[in-house]
Design a protein around this motif. Sequence first.
Motif, PDB file in Angstrom:
ATOM      1  N   THR A  25      30.471  -5.378   7.146  1.00 44.71           N
ATOM      2  CA  THR A  25      29.335  -5.067   6.312  1.00 44.71           C
ATOM      3  C   THR A  25      29.245  -3.738   6.882  1.00 44.71           C
ATOM      4  OG1 THR A  25      27.190  -5.601   5.531  1.00 44.71           O
ATOM      5  CG2 THR A  25      27.791  -5.993   8.010  1.00 44.71           C
ATOM      6  N   ASN A  26      28.606  -2.893   5.817  1.00 44.46           N
ATOM      7  CA  ASN A  26      28.130  -1.433   6.034  1.00 44.46           C
ATOM      8  C   ASN A  26      26.669  -1.162   5.825  1.00 44.46           C
ATOM      9  OD1 ASN A  26      28.051  -1.451   3.381  1.00 44.46           O
ATOM     10  ND2 ASN A  26      29.395   0.297   3.183  1.00 44.46           N
ATOM     11  N   THR A  27      25.961  -2.427   5.680  1.00 41.81           N
ATOM     12  CA  THR A  27      24.475  -2.353   5.579  1.00 41.81           C
ATOM     13  C   THR A  27      23.798  -3.488   6.361  1.00 41.81           C
ATOM     14  OG1 THR A  27      24.458  -3.754   3.684  1.00 41.81           O
ATOM     15  CG2 THR A  27      24.562  -1.595   3.291  1.00 41.81           C
ATOM     16  N   GLY A  28      22.479  -3.432   6.629  1.00 43.45           N
ATOM     17  CA  GLY A  28      21.868  -4.370   7.220  1.00 43.45           C
ATOM     18  C   GLY A  28      22.225  -4.370   8.819  1.00 43.45           C
ATOM     19  N   ASN A  29      21.824  -5.551   9.587  1.00 47.87           N
ATOM     20  CA  ASN A  29      22.198  -5.664  10.760  1.00 47.87           C
ATOM     21  C   ASN A  29      23.071  -6.968  10.805  1.00 47.87           C
ATOM     22  OD1 ASN A  29      19.679  -3.884  11.840  1.00 47.87           O
ATOM     23  ND2 ASN A  29      18.559  -5.452  10.673  1.00 47.87           N
TER      24      ASN A  29
END
Length: 76
Positions: A25-29
């Motif tokens: 993933t490249n967004t969020g946590n």
Amino acid sequence: LARYHAPADTFPLNVQSSIALVGNTNTGNATSRSTLVSAGRRLIVTTTDVTDDTGRLLAKVDATFLVAAPRGSTTG
């Protein structure tokens, strides 16, 4: 996690690790959740899941620890 389940005056030495990267993933946590699989007298086994914000699995880590007494100790 292994350290909390090792007896006092011992050290949980990692003797085996397996890491499976199954997503990205490249967004969020990213969140990790570790679970104690087994805590014996000599071995401690843990598993950890790393998930993203939606709960999708990103990685799975399995680890085995040897419960080692400090050098010079008569325990273990």
